[in-house]
Scaffold this motif. Structure first.
Motif, PDB file in Angstrom:
ATOM      1  N   GLU A 137      51.012  14.176  61.527  1.00  0.00           N
ATOM      2  CA  GLU A 137      50.378  13.895  62.762  1.00  0.00           C
ATOM      3  C   GLU A 137      49.039  13.889  62.827  1.00  0.00           C
ATOM      4  OE1 GLU A 137      54.252  15.382  65.279  1.00  0.00           O
ATOM      5  OE2 GLU A 137      52.468  16.640  65.401  1.00  0.00           O
ATOM      6  N   LYS A 138      48.336  15.027  62.141  1.00  0.00           N
ATOM      7  CA  LYS A 138      46.800  15.021  62.088  1.00  0.00           C
ATOM      8  C   LYS A 138      46.258  14.100  61.058  1.00  0.00           C
ATOM      9  CE  LYS A 138      46.764  19.820  63.423  1.00  0.00           C
ATOM     10  NZ  LYS A 138      46.609  21.190  62.970  1.00  0.00           N
ATOM     11  N   GLY A 139      47.045  13.168  60.392  1.00  0.00           N
ATOM     12  CA  GLY A 139      46.582  12.327  59.425  1.00  0.00           C
ATOM     13  C   GLY A 139      46.457  12.544  57.903  1.00  0.00           C
ATOM     14  N   PHE A 140      47.089  13.838  57.714  1.00  0.00           N
ATOM     15  CA  PHE A 140      47.042  14.540  56.323  1.00  0.00           C
ATOM     16  C   PHE A 140      48.213  13.972  55.604  1.00  0.00           C
ATOM     17  CE2 PHE A 140      44.806  18.294  58.565  1.00  0.00           C
ATOM     18  CZ  PHE A 140      43.563  17.553  58.440  1.00  0.00           C
ATOM     19  N   THR A 141      48.618  14.484  54.446  1.00  0.00           N
ATOM     20  CA  THR A 141      49.497  13.836  53.640  1.00  0.00           C
ATOM     21  C   THR A 141      50.681  14.857  53.072  1.00  0.00           C
ATOM     22  OG1 THR A 141      48.410  14.175  51.492  1.00  0.00           O
ATOM     23  CG2 THR A 141      48.029  12.190  52.720  1.00  0.00           C
ATOM     24  N   GLU A 142      51.722  14.440  52.501  1.00  0.00           N
ATOM     25  CA  GLU A 142      52.354  15.593  51.890  1.00  0.00           C
ATOM     26  C   GLU A 142      51.862  16.343  50.794  1.00  0.00           C
ATOM     27  OE1 GLU A 142      56.320  15.348  50.715  1.00  0.00           O
ATOM     28  OE2 GLU A 142      56.927  13.729  52.265  1.00  0.00           O
ATOM     29  N   ARG A 143      51.012  15.553  50.041  1.00  0.00           N
ATOM     30  CA  ARG A 143      50.199  16.397  48.983  1.00  0.00           C
ATOM     31  C   ARG A 143      49.236  17.198  49.655  1.00  0.00           C
ATOM     32  NH1 ARG A 143      48.786  14.241  43.834  1.00  0.00           N
ATOM     33  NH2 ARG A 143      50.264  12.375  43.635  1.00  0.00           N
ATOM     34  N   THR A 144      49.010  17.123  51.125  1.00  0.00           N
ATOM     35  CA  THR A 144      47.810  18.134  51.502  1.00  0.00           C
ATOM     36  C   THR A 144      49.001  19.492  51.808  1.00  0.00           C
ATOM     37  OG1 THR A 144      47.147  16.541  52.806  1.00  0.00           O
ATOM     38  CG2 THR A 144      46.600  18.793  53.470  1.00  0.00           C
ATOM     39  N   ALA A 145      50.298  19.291  52.115  1.00  0.00           N
ATOM     40  CA  ALA A 145      51.091  20.410  52.228  1.00  0.00           C
ATOM     41  C   ALA A 145      51.269  21.190  50.986  1.00  0.00           C
ATOM     42  CB  ALA A 145      52.439  19.878  52.714  1.00  0.00           C
ATOM     43  N   SER A 183      42.558  15.899  42.552  1.00  0.00           N
ATOM     44  CA  SER A 183      43.783  15.240  42.179  1.00  0.00           C
ATOM     45  C   SER A 183      43.664  14.562  40.633  1.00  0.00           C
ATOM     46  CB  SER A 183      44.488  14.164  43.086  1.00  0.00           C
ATOM     47  OG  SER A 183      45.703  13.728  42.742  1.00  0.00           O
ATOM     48  N   ASP A 184      44.564  14.384  39.982  1.00  0.00           N
ATOM     49  CA  ASP A 184      44.529  13.635  38.765  1.00  0.00           C
ATOM     50  C   ASP A 184      45.202  12.203  39.017  1.00  0.00           C
ATOM     51  OD1 ASP A 184      47.365  14.032  38.863  1.00  0.00           O
ATOM     52  OD2 ASP A 184      47.371  15.038  36.922  1.00  0.00           O
ATOM     53  N   GLU A 185      45.523  11.962  40.268  1.00  0.00           N
ATOM     54  CA  GLU A 185      45.803  10.386  40.591  1.00  0.00           C
ATOM     55  C   GLU A 185      44.546   9.667  40.791  1.00  0.00           C
ATOM     56  OE1 GLU A 185      48.745   8.845  41.085  1.00  0.00           O
ATOM     57  OE2 GLU A 185      49.905  10.730  40.595  1.00  0.00           O
ATOM     58  N   PRO A 186      44.390   8.551  40.128  1.00  0.00           N
ATOM     59  CA  PRO A 186      43.170   7.801  40.156  1.00  0.00           C
ATOM     60  C   PRO A 186      42.787   7.251  41.795  1.00  0.00           C
ATOM     61  CG  PRO A 186      44.649   6.841  38.718  1.00  0.00           C
ATOM     62  CD  PRO A 186      45.555   7.990  39.286  1.00  0.00           C
ATOM     63  N   ASP A 187      43.873   7.152  42.353  1.00  0.00           N
ATOM     64  CA  ASP A 187      43.558   6.587  43.821  1.00  0.00           C
ATOM     65  C   ASP A 187      43.621   7.646  45.061  1.00  0.00           C
ATOM     66  OD1 ASP A 187      46.106   6.954  43.673  1.00  0.00           O
ATOM     67  OD2 ASP A 187      46.546   4.886  44.491  1.00  0.00           O
ATOM     68  N   TYR A 188      43.696   8.920  44.513  1.00  0.00           N
ATOM     69  CA  TYR A 188      43.743   9.989  45.579  1.00  0.00           C
ATOM     70  C   TYR A 188      42.454  10.701  45.474  1.00  0.00           C
ATOM     71  CZ  TYR A 188      45.668  12.996  48.899  1.00  0.00           C
ATOM     72  OH  TYR A 188      46.076  13.630  50.202  1.00  0.00           O
ATOM     73  N   LEU A 189      41.728  10.355  46.425  1.00  0.00           N
ATOM     74  CA  LEU A 189      40.297  10.953  46.602  1.00  0.00           C
ATOM     75  C   LEU A 189      40.033  12.152  46.986  1.00  0.00           C
ATOM     76  CD1 LEU A 189      38.532   7.300  46.536  1.00  0.00           C
ATOM     77  CD2 LEU A 189      39.731   8.529  44.729  1.00  0.00           C
TER      78      LEU A 189
END
Ligand code: PML
Length: 244
Positions: free
Chosen positions: A156-164, A186-192
């Protein structure tokens, strides 16, 4: 109440593709396995391991996860300058050394210049003290008591499951008296988005890395007097549940 640890890892040609780690009561074990199956069913993998284990040790109960301070930057260079400032204030390590350590995370911190499997550990003299520079240390056995509720609030705050997941992991880390700060991309190339944690705050910075960079990882900053074996045991084995 019986609690179970569920750890899943999917890989392709030995490379990690997807993973999940949960702590759930007995009655939620099978629905959690189905949730993991759903997460990985469309992924291309050649190996999937799901390990379910009864938790024998009493978990530590943490009331609240770290509060999030969410800041957007013009670019990753500015975000990293701010990260260095915070880490210098908290650890007292010279800024040049902190910059070197962060640069290692962005370029591959293992001896073969690849990502380490776990986190780098650095003491307050700026020295790396992890037992093995390929493996580092992995924080595991941590979850929210009611993960769905926390995820809903974060989304709801605009964060992600990764944030959790990151918030749970770093809240466990900061609970250890000798870990005083953490840096993560992160080691994901598009998760900045990445973060810097202290005992008080989770500073969520976007972007903390450059688009397209496959490198990532974590640095745990610890006191010089830390008992390293005890630290590894806490991070890798001590079950932790977070209420909120
Ligand atoms: C965030 O969204 O708050 C940052 C999460 C960083 C995740 C790092 C990782 O991929 O493990």
């Amino acid at each position: 109440m019986k609690l179970y640890s569920i750890k899943a890892r999917a890989s392709l040609n030995g490379k990690h593709i997807s993973g999940a780690e949960r702590i759930v009561p007995e009655e939620r074990v099978f629905e959690t396995i189905r949730w993991i199956e759903k997460k990985v069913e469309k992924k291309n993998f050649d190996s999937l391991n799901i390990k379910v284990e009864l938790i024998k040790e009493k978990p530590i109960l943490i009331e609240k996860s770290l509060p999030i301070v969410d800041i957007k930057f013009k670019n990753h260079e500015d975000a990293n300058l701010k990260a260095v400032k915070i880490l210098h204030r908290i650890t007292g390590i010279p800024t040049e050394r902190i910059k070197e350590l962060i640069a290692l995370i962005h370029t591959g911190a293992s001896p073969e210049k690849k990502n380490m499997r776990g986190a780098m550990i650095v003491n307050l003299t700026g020295k790396r003290v992890e037992k093995d520079r390929f493996r580092g240390v992995r924080t595991t056995d941590v979850d929210f008591l009611d993960r769905e509720k926390v995820i809903k609030k974060l989304l709801e705050k605009g964060f992600t499951e990764r944030t959790a997941d990151a918030l749970a992991l770093t809240t466990k880390n900061m609970h250890h008296p000798d870990i005083i700060a953490e840096y993560c991309i992160s080691d994901e190339p598009d998760y900045l988005t990445g973060y810097i944690s202290t005992k008080e705050k989770y500073y969520r910075f976007t972007p903390l890395k450059e688009f397209g960079n496959k490198n990532g990882g974590r640095i745990y900053f610890i006191k010089n007097s830390t008992d390293i074996d005890e630290l590894y045991r806490f991070l890798e084995e001590k079950p932790v549940l977070i209420k909120d």
